[in-house]
Motif scaffolding. Structure first.
Motif, short mmCIF file in Angstrom:
data_model
loop_
_atom_site.label_atom_id
_atom_site.label_comp_id
_atom_site.label_asym_id
_atom_site.label_seq_id
_atom_site.Cartn_x
_atom_site.Cartn_y
_atom_site.Cartn_z
N ARG A 420 0.83 -1.19 0.00
CA ARG A 420 0.00 0.00 0.00
C ARG A 420 0.87 1.25 0.00
O ARG A 420 0.59 2.22 -0.70
CB ARG A 420 -0.93 0.00 1.21
N TRP A 421 1.96 1.22 0.76
CA TRP A 421 2.88 2.36 0.79
C TRP A 421 3.44 2.62 -0.61
O TRP A 421 3.51 3.76 -1.07
CB TRP A 421 4.01 2.09 1.77
N LEU A 422 3.83 1.55 -1.30
CA LEU A 422 4.39 1.70 -2.64
C LEU A 422 3.34 2.26 -3.61
O LEU A 422 3.64 3.10 -4.46
CB LEU A 422 4.92 0.36 -3.15
N SER A 423 2.09 1.79 -3.48
CA SER A 423 1.04 2.28 -4.37
C SER A 423 0.74 3.75 -4.13
O SER A 423 0.34 4.47 -5.05
CB SER A 423 -0.23 1.45 -4.20
N GLU A 424 0.97 4.22 -2.90
CA GLU A 424 0.71 5.62 -2.57
C GLU A 424 1.91 6.52 -2.86
O GLU A 424 1.79 7.75 -2.79
CB GLU A 424 0.32 5.73 -1.10
N HIS A 425 3.05 5.92 -3.15
CA HIS A 425 4.27 6.69 -3.44
C HIS A 425 4.89 6.19 -4.74
O HIS A 425 6.01 5.65 -4.76
CB HIS A 425 5.28 6.56 -2.29
N PRO A 426 4.21 6.34 -5.87
CA PRO A 426 4.70 5.77 -7.14
C PRO A 426 6.03 6.37 -7.60
O PRO A 426 6.74 5.73 -8.38
CB PRO A 426 3.58 6.08 -8.13
N ASP A 427 6.38 7.57 -7.12
CA ASP A 427 7.63 8.19 -7.55
C ASP A 427 8.83 7.73 -6.72
O ASP A 427 9.96 8.16 -6.98
CB ASP A 427 7.52 9.72 -7.44
N HIS A 428 8.60 6.85 -5.75
CA HIS A 428 9.67 6.43 -4.85
C HIS A 428 10.19 5.03 -5.17
O HIS A 428 11.01 4.51 -4.42
CB HIS A 428 9.18 6.50 -3.40
N TRP A 429 9.67 4.43 -6.23
CA TRP A 429 10.16 3.10 -6.61
C TRP A 429 9.95 2.90 -8.10
O TRP A 429 9.22 3.65 -8.75
CB TRP A 429 9.50 2.01 -5.78
N ARG A 430 10.63 1.93 -8.66
CA ARG A 430 10.55 1.68 -10.10
C ARG A 430 10.63 0.18 -10.39
O ARG A 430 11.24 -0.59 -9.63
CB ARG A 430 11.67 2.40 -10.84
N MET A 431 10.00 -0.22 -11.49
CA MET A 431 10.15 -1.56 -12.06
C MET A 431 10.60 -1.37 -13.51
O MET A 431 9.92 -0.69 -14.28
CB MET A 431 8.84 -2.35 -12.03
N GLU A 432 11.72 -1.97 -13.88
CA GLU A 432 12.26 -1.81 -15.22
C GLU A 432 12.58 -3.15 -15.85
O GLU A 432 13.04 -4.08 -15.17
CB GLU A 432 13.54 -0.96 -15.20
N HIS A 433 12.34 -3.25 -17.14
CA HIS A 433 12.84 -4.39 -17.91
C HIS A 433 14.36 -4.28 -18.03
O HIS A 433 14.88 -3.22 -18.35
CB HIS A 433 12.25 -4.40 -19.32
N THR A 434 15.05 -5.35 -17.79
CA THR A 434 16.50 -5.35 -17.99
C THR A 434 16.94 -6.28 -19.11
O THR A 434 18.09 -6.23 -19.54
CB THR A 434 17.22 -5.75 -16.69
N GLY A 435 16.05 -7.14 -19.57
CA GLY A 435 16.43 -8.05 -20.65
C GLY A 435 15.32 -9.04 -20.93
O GLY A 435 14.39 -9.23 -20.14
#
Length: 527
Positions: A420-435
């Motif tokens: 829930r914390w992550l959903s409320e702070h979208p600018d504080h974490w990232r998911m990226e494709h690396t390969g």
């Protein structure tokens, strides 16, 4: 004619198996309560009361000759009076119970009957016959020897099989410190270093087809291998769940865009076809046999050359995301440690169907839907669900635990506090494709991913809430500043191939974005 001087639960259960009846069916045949039959399974050493002795005598003597032959075989080979036979009886009773009551095993048996044009129950009978003839000691010995075959041996063998010295697509390998680390993940430069956010306009995933099943009947040698696989699943108590999963129909992967189209498939179709290729290869290496085209019938049939591997639209190709997680952590004054990232690695448990006893990044998952089959086709949906399940302890989003009953299991009011914390702070974490790559082991697609929580307050609040689920036998924690430790981790031989691929690509990307929090070993990709 067979005569039993004194019936115990062990002999009664043997007769039940020879007659191929469920507990309820056997009880009805004998004219007694189901709980009595269940009691023979629970206490195989207990002597049957005199009245029931007579009933069992009659049932045995009136049985067809084939049943009596099977009964004699069970007694001689599995439930005899040799030391340890009581334990074997208990194991067999448990196996028989699973064959008759486990809905996922039943789904696998039904699928196999359908794809071999066999009568209903034929596959169950074949698995039962294999179980009664099984040498449990040899089975466990082979499982131990399989576990000793390491990633590098598989990579070398498949490089030879597919003649990977030429061509645009190559097996991913990288030099880390002084070690050259090879994998079975087939990739190309365009599929690496993507660095695209998983949830963005440049990442598009869609459901383009309904359920698609194998159209051709299974060849006899494939069906035989599938029976063997189910026998081992039951004997080893391996968890098998027939959940819907996505199969890859087409994809467009480059450093500017990630697109993929999926259809639906049943997990048991994968478990009894493409997933058989790994043990075929491992057993060939154990036995010292040649690994070359023409020597591995299952691989020759399904993935005979690189073009077959890459033709995902013409074959069953399942897979999913494999993600390295990095959580920003504040410095620890008591230890004189500066701010860093915590990196997590899991040791897979022995009872999982895939990558058992291997090192892997976490989360790792098959890409599949929960409730909304169209929306869940986005890889971000699987990653968020697996974070909840594999890291934050939510068993209600675990598809292996049963049917989903919530209309929106990832609704904000159902999220765990860390998520829930992550959903409320979208600018504080990232998911990226690396390969991206296709794993030569079973032809699976692999989306290497990096998940980075960049706000150290999150770790302060929720670091203690992270715990591995049933799929892991343990977690390991590493600091992003521990260059020697991370190099040693990458060089461990027990990595799964897709796990090492995601780890090394995650190292490379984290080195670019981590700033002073990281001191990663250098990774030089070799294609």
């Amino acid at each position: 004619m067979i005569f039993i001087d004194r019936w115990t639960g062990r002999e009664a259960v043997a007769l039940q198996r020879a007659m191929r009846l469920t507990n309820e069916g056997f009880a009805q045949h004998l004219g007694m309560a189901t709980r009595t039959v269940a009691g023979w399974h629970a206490r195989p050493e207990r002597v049957v009361v005199p009245v029931t002795q007579s009933i069992l005598d009659t049932a045995l003597h009136q049985a067809e000759e084939a049943v009596q032959t099977r009964f004699r075989h069970v007694l001689d080979n599995v439930l005899g009076a040799a030391p340890g036979s009581a334990h074997i009886s208990s194991v067999m009773a448990e196996a028989e119970e699973r064959l008759t009551s486990d809905p996922d095993v039943a789904a696998a048996l039904t699928w196999l009957d359908r794809c071999t044009d066999a009568d209903v129950g034929s596959s169950r009978a074949k698995v039962t016959d294999r179980l009664t003839a099984l040498d449990h000691g040899s089975l466990h010995d082979r499982a131990y020897r399989r576990g000793r075959i390491q990633r590098g041996e598989l990579a070398t063998a498949l490089s030879i099989y597919y003649r990977l010295g030429a061509g645009h697509h190559r097996a991913y390998s990288a030099k880390c410190a002084d070690d050259l680390l090879e994998t079975t993940v087939l990739t190309t430069p365009e599929w690496l270093d993507i660095s695209q956010p998983v949830a963005s306009e440049t990442s598009r995933f869609s459901l383009s087809g309904l359920h698609q099943e194998a159209r051709q009947p299974l060849p006899a040698f494939v069906a035989s291998a599938a029976v063997e696989r189910l026998t081992e699943v039951v004997a080893h108590r391996t968890k098998l769940v027939n959940a819907p999963i996505y199969r890859l129909l087409g994809h467009r992967i480059c450093q500017e865009r990630v697109e993929a189209a999926f259809a639906l498939a049943e997990f048991v179709e994968y478990a009894l076809t493409m997933d058989l290729l790994e043990w075929e290869l491992v057993d060939a290496l154990i036995d010292g046999r040649e690994v070359a085209p023409g020597s591995l019938p299952l691989r020759d049939h399904y993935l005979g050359d690189v073009s077959a591997v890459l033709a995902t639209q013409r074959r069953l190709c399942v897979g999913g995301p494999v993600a390295l997680c990095a959580f920003a952590r504040p410095g620890r004054m008591s230890r004189g440690s500066p701010p860093d990232y915590v990196l997590l690695v899991q040791e897979r448990g022995k009872n999982v169907l895939n990558s058992a006893r291997r090192l892997a990044v976490i989360p790792k998952a098959f890409h599949g839907p929960l409730v909304d089959y169209g929306e869940d086709a986005h890889v971000a949906a699987t990653l968020e669900r697996e974070m909840e399940e594999e890291l934050f302890g939510r068993s209600d989003v675990d598809s292996t635990m049963g049917h989903m009953r919530h209309a929106d299991p990832i609704h904000p009011n159902r999220l765990s506090p860390p998520m829930r914390w992550l959903s409320e702070h979208p600018d504080h974490w990232r998911m990226e494709h690396t390969g991206f790559g296709i794993n030569l082991i079973s032809g699976n697609f692999e989306f290497g991913t990096l998940i980075v929580v960049e706000d150290e307050d999150w770790w302060t609040l929720f670091g203690g809430d992270i715990q591995a689920n049933w799929e892991s036998s343990g977690l390991r924690r590493y600091s992003s500043l521990d260059r020697p430790g991370l190099a040693g981790l990458a060089g461990e031989p027990s990595w799964s191939n897709e796990g090492l691929f995601a780890l090394l690509q995650g190292f490379r990307r984290l080195s670019e974005i981590g700033g002073a929090r990281v001191d990663m070993p250098s990774i030089e990709v070799r294609l």
